[in-house]
Design an enzyme around this catalytic site. Sequence first.
Site, PDB file in Angstrom:
ATOM      1  N   HIS A   7      25.795 -36.508   3.691  1.00  0.00           N
ATOM      2  CA  HIS A   7      26.354 -35.627   2.659  1.00  0.00           C
ATOM      3  C   HIS A   7      26.490 -34.207   3.172  1.00  0.00           C
ATOM      4  O   HIS A   7      25.920 -33.835   4.196  1.00  0.00           O
ATOM      5  CB  HIS A   7      25.517 -35.648   1.370  1.00  0.00           C
ATOM      6  N   HIS A  80      24.183 -26.864   3.723  1.00  0.00           N
ATOM      7  CA  HIS A  80      23.695 -27.687   4.837  1.00  0.00           C
ATOM      8  C   HIS A  80      24.566 -28.930   4.998  1.00  0.00           C
ATOM      9  O   HIS A  80      25.366 -29.255   4.125  1.00  0.00           O
ATOM     10  CB  HIS A  80      22.219 -28.073   4.639  1.00  0.00           C
ATOM     11  N   GLU A 131      20.162 -31.111   7.914  1.00  0.00           N
ATOM     12  CA  GLU A 131      19.174 -32.019   7.341  1.00  0.00           C
ATOM     13  C   GLU A 131      19.307 -33.354   8.056  1.00  0.00           C
ATOM     14  O   GLU A 131      20.423 -33.856   8.222  1.00  0.00           O
ATOM     15  CB  GLU A 131      19.438 -32.183   5.833  1.00  0.00           C
TER      16      GLU A 131
HETATM   17 CO    CO Z   1      20.798 -32.543   1.379  1.00  0.00          CO
END
Ligand code: CO
Length: 141
Positions: A7, A80, A131
Amino acid sequence: MIGRLNHIGIATPDVEAAAKTWLDLYGATEAHAAFDMPEQGVRVKFIDLLNSQIELIEPLGEASPLHGFLANNPAGGQHHVCFEVEDILAARDDMRAKGARILGTGEPRIGAHGTPVIFIHPKDSGGVLVELMQKPDGGHS
Ligand code: CO
């Protein structure tokens, strides 16, 4: 080695208002119900895309780590990117061995998809907060 893009994280002062942009302006069709992650200090709402997701994140509580980001970017902004890894501890140790800095204690926390995650310091990736999340069981390969 990193796997699939899971994502793109986007910080916003209001996940519901932000979701409307992705649905109405860009024609995304599937928005999940928002949910709170008090330990992370965020409210989260996922928008499904054909090949990935957008993770809308809004500050939750006074200590939310997003307050600083939104102070600098009041309308919100790209926060992110998240990639899947097979084994989060192996990925962490590999990143450390290569000199990357893991945010926080370095111990994985449970992320918004219910699997362990870590964050790599943006200074180790050209200003991009990355991440890494352990791939869900039965997830994409
Ligand atoms: Co995230």
